[in-house]
Design an enzyme around this catalytic site. Structure first.
Site, mmCIF file in Angstrom:
data_model
loop_
_atom_site.group_PDB
_atom_site.id
_atom_site.type_symbol
_atom_site.label_atom_id
_atom_site.label_comp_id
_atom_site.label_asym_id
_atom_site.label_seq_id
_atom_site.Cartn_x
_atom_site.Cartn_y
_atom_site.Cartn_z
ATOM 1 N N HIS A 137 -43.380 -35.149 -20.489
ATOM 2 C CA HIS A 137 -43.516 -36.064 -19.362
ATOM 3 C C HIS A 137 -42.620 -35.659 -18.190
ATOM 4 O O HIS A 137 -42.781 -36.175 -17.077
ATOM 5 C CB HIS A 137 -43.162 -37.480 -19.813
ATOM 6 C CG HIS A 137 -43.881 -38.549 -19.058
ATOM 7 N ND1 HIS A 137 -45.234 -38.770 -19.202
ATOM 8 C CD2 HIS A 137 -43.455 -39.443 -18.139
ATOM 9 C CE1 HIS A 137 -45.600 -39.770 -18.409
ATOM 10 N NE2 HIS A 137 -44.541 -40.190 -17.747
ATOM 11 N N TYR B 258 -40.007 -43.246 -11.636
ATOM 12 C CA TYR B 258 -40.018 -41.814 -11.878
ATOM 13 C C TYR B 258 -39.158 -41.039 -10.880
ATOM 14 O O TYR B 258 -38.844 -39.881 -11.097
ATOM 15 C CB TYR B 258 -41.448 -41.266 -11.827
ATOM 16 C CG TYR B 258 -42.276 -41.666 -13.021
ATOM 17 C CD1 TYR B 258 -42.073 -41.065 -14.248
ATOM 18 C CD2 TYR B 258 -43.244 -42.652 -12.924
ATOM 19 C CE1 TYR B 258 -42.814 -41.432 -15.351
ATOM 20 C CE2 TYR B 258 -43.999 -43.032 -14.018
ATOM 21 C CZ TYR B 258 -43.778 -42.410 -15.227
ATOM 22 O OH TYR B 258 -44.517 -42.787 -16.318
ATOM 23 N N ARG C 189 -50.354 -36.608 -17.156
ATOM 24 C CA ARG C 189 -49.827 -37.022 -18.446
ATOM 25 C C ARG C 189 -50.218 -35.948 -19.456
ATOM 26 O O ARG C 189 -51.189 -35.224 -19.261
ATOM 27 C CB ARG C 189 -50.410 -38.370 -18.867
ATOM 28 C CG ARG C 189 -50.112 -39.493 -17.886
ATOM 29 C CD ARG C 189 -50.815 -40.781 -18.300
ATOM 30 N NE ARG C 189 -50.523 -41.869 -17.379
ATOM 31 C CZ ARG C 189 -51.236 -42.134 -16.282
ATOM 32 N NH1 ARG C 189 -52.295 -41.392 -15.991
ATOM 33 N NH2 ARG C 189 -50.903 -43.136 -15.487
ATOM 34 N N LYS D 223 -54.584 -43.091 -19.094
ATOM 35 C CA LYS D 223 -53.875 -44.302 -19.508
ATOM 36 C C LYS D 223 -54.232 -45.492 -18.635
ATOM 37 O O LYS D 223 -54.344 -46.623 -19.108
ATOM 38 C CB LYS D 223 -52.369 -44.043 -19.464
ATOM 39 C CG LYS D 223 -51.519 -45.198 -19.957
ATOM 40 C CD LYS D 223 -50.055 -44.827 -19.934
ATOM 41 C CE LYS D 223 -49.187 -45.976 -20.407
ATOM 42 N NZ LYS D 223 -47.743 -45.625 -20.387
ATOM 43 N N HIS E 60 -50.851 -43.562 -10.177
ATOM 44 C CA HIS E 60 -50.173 -44.792 -10.568
ATOM 45 C C HIS E 60 -50.807 -45.965 -9.823
ATOM 46 O O HIS E 60 -51.236 -45.828 -8.687
ATOM 47 C CB HIS E 60 -48.680 -44.725 -10.226
ATOM 48 C CG HIS E 60 -47.875 -43.983 -11.239
ATOM 49 N ND1 HIS E 60 -47.425 -42.695 -11.044
ATOM 50 C CD2 HIS E 60 -47.445 -44.344 -12.469
ATOM 51 C CE1 HIS E 60 -46.748 -42.298 -12.102
ATOM 52 N NE2 HIS E 60 -46.748 -43.276 -12.986
ATOM 53 N N ARG F 293 -44.473 -34.562 -15.025
ATOM 54 C CA ARG F 293 -45.029 -35.652 -14.216
ATOM 55 C C ARG F 293 -43.938 -36.343 -13.393
ATOM 56 O O ARG F 293 -44.088 -36.551 -12.183
ATOM 57 C CB ARG F 293 -45.722 -36.650 -15.143
ATOM 58 C CG ARG F 293 -46.344 -37.866 -14.466
ATOM 59 C CD ARG F 293 -47.184 -38.621 -15.489
ATOM 60 N NE ARG F 293 -47.564 -39.946 -15.052
ATOM 61 C CZ ARG F 293 -48.588 -40.219 -14.231
ATOM 62 N NH1 ARG F 293 -49.309 -39.221 -13.735
ATOM 63 N NH2 ARG F 293 -48.884 -41.448 -13.902
#
Length: 329
Positions: free
Chosen positions: A277, A312, A169, A196, A303, A280
Site C-alpha cells: 500500500h 494518506y 490498491r 474497494k 477516493h 498508493r
C-alpha cells in the site's frame, strides 16, 4: 352417485401451490446469493476468520457462541484488548459477531453494556494506528536505480511504476489484464473491473500519462514487460519461476508486498515500515508535496472523500506551507 374423486379444479390448485412453492424457494435461494454478494470477498473472508476466532475462544472456555451471552461477549472483547489487539481488529470482530447473529435469526448482541465496554476499550488503548510509510518519488527513484535489467527486474519495474502512477490498491494492480489496457496519444488508459470503492463493477478508468524520462516512465515500463515476457492477453503481472519462465498464473496481492519489501532492503530502508500500500500512499503524498490539488489526487486515486486522501498525505508534507515557517523565529 356423488363424485368422491378429486376434481380438475382441485388438481389445478394443488399444482399451482407446488409451482408457487418452488418459485418462492428458488427466489429465496437467489436472494441468499445476492446477500452473499453484497460484501466484497475479502470482507467476507475476514468476517469468517473473525467469527472462527470468537467461536474457538468460546469453545476453549466452554461458553456459548451462538447465541452468545452479554457476559461472554464482554469477556471476549476484554480479552482481545488485554492481548494487545488493535482497535480496528476488535471493531471488525464486533461486526463479524453481530453479522453472524443476525444471519442466524438472532438479535444483535451489541447491547448498551457491550457498547460501553467497547467505548472504554477505545479510550484505553486508543484508536490511532501507525500506518506504513509512503514510498515517495525520491525513494521510488532509489529503488529503480538498483533494479536489475533482466526479466524479473523488468516486471518489478513495471509493477512499481504502474502501482505508483495509478495509485492502485494491490488487488486492483494484480487484477489488471492486458485487455484492460488501451493505448492513447497521451499514454495508456486502464479499465478497472471493480475496486474497494466500486463493488458494483461500474466502469472506472485510470489514465497513466507518459513520463518525462524513459527510465521512470510507467507506460514505457509496461510495454517493455509485455514485450520481453511475450504476453499478449490475460493477466498483466505474473509469477516467474527460478528458470526464468513466465507463468500464466496471476501474481497475488501478497506478492506485491514481498516485492516492495525486497527492494526496501536493497536500498537500506527497514522493510517493516513499508508494504504494498506504500505505493498508493506514496503517490498521494508526493502529489501533495508537488502542489497537486486534492481534487486531482482524488481523481487519480479514486477516493470518495477528501478525509481519506488526507490520511494518506503523510508527515513528509507537514512542512509544506507550514504556518510556523519564516515567521521570524
Amino acid at each position: 352417485m356423488p363424485n368422491l374423486g378429486v376434481t380438475s379444479t382441485e388438481k389445478h390448485d394443488r399444482t399451482l401451490q407446488v409451482d408457487v412453492g418452488e418459485t418462492l424457494s428458488n427466489l429465496m435461494d437467489q436472494a441468499n446469493t445476492y446477500i452473499s454478494a453484497a460484501k466484497a470477498k475479502n470482507t467476507v473472508r475476514s468476517y469468517q476468520s473473525d467469527w472462527r476466532h470468537f467461536t474457538s475462544w468460546c469453545e476453549n472456555f466452554g461458553l456459548a457462541s451462538l447465541p452468545t451471552t452479554e457476559e461472554t461477549y464482554a469477556l471476549y472483547l476484554t480479552n482481545l484488548a488485554k492481548d494487545g489487539f488493535k482497535a480496528s481488529t476488535i471493531q471488525r470482530r464486533i461486526s463479524a459477531i453481530s453479522q453472524a447473529h443476525t444471519a442466524a435469526g438472532y438479535e444483535s448482541p451489541n447491547t448498551n453494556k457491550i457498547r460501553m465496554v467497547w467505548a472504554g476499550i477505545k479510550r484505553t488503548i486508543g484508536t490511532e494506528e501507525k500506518g506504513k510509510e509512503p514510498i515517495i518519488l525520491d525513494i521510488l527513484k532509489q529503488i529503480l536505480d538498483v533494479i536489475p535489467d533482466r526479466l524479473l527486474g523488468i516486471r518489478d519495474r513495471a509493477l512499481l511504476l504502474l502501482g505508483f502512477a495509478g495509485a492502485f490498491r494491490r488487488s486492483e494492480l494484480i487484477g489488471i489484464d492486458v485487455e484492460d489496457i488501451k493505448t492513447v496519444k497521451e499514454g495508456i488508459v486502464i479499465s478497472l473491473k471493480s475496486s474497494k470503492t466500486n463493488q458494483e463493477g461500474k466502469k472506472e478508468v485510470v489514465a497513466i500519462p507518459y513520463g518525462e524520462n524513459p527510465d521512470t516512465c510507467p507506460v514505457h515500463a509496461i510495454n517493455k514487460w509485455l514485450e520481453v515476457a511475450n504476453i499478449s492477453e490475460g493477466a498483466l503481472f505474473r509469477s516467474i519461476n527460478r528458470h526464468g519462465q513466465v507463468s500464466e498464473k496471476r501474481l497475488s496481492s501478497k506478492a506485491v508486498s514481498i516485492i516492495v519489501k525486497r527492494y526496501m532492503n536493497v536500498v537500506g530502508l527497514n522493510e517493516e515500515d513499508y508494504a504494498g500500500h506504500s505505493l498508493r500512499s506514496g503517490f498521494a503524498t508526493t502529489a501533495a508535496m508537488l502542489g497537486k490539488s486534492e481534487r486531482s489526487i482524488m481523481k487519480q486515486s479514486r477516493h470518495k472523500s477528501a478525509y481519506m486522501v488526507r490520511k494518506y498525505i503523510r508527515h513528509t508534507s507537514l512542512f509544506e506551507e507550514n504556518a510556523a515557517t519564516d515567521i521570524g523565529l
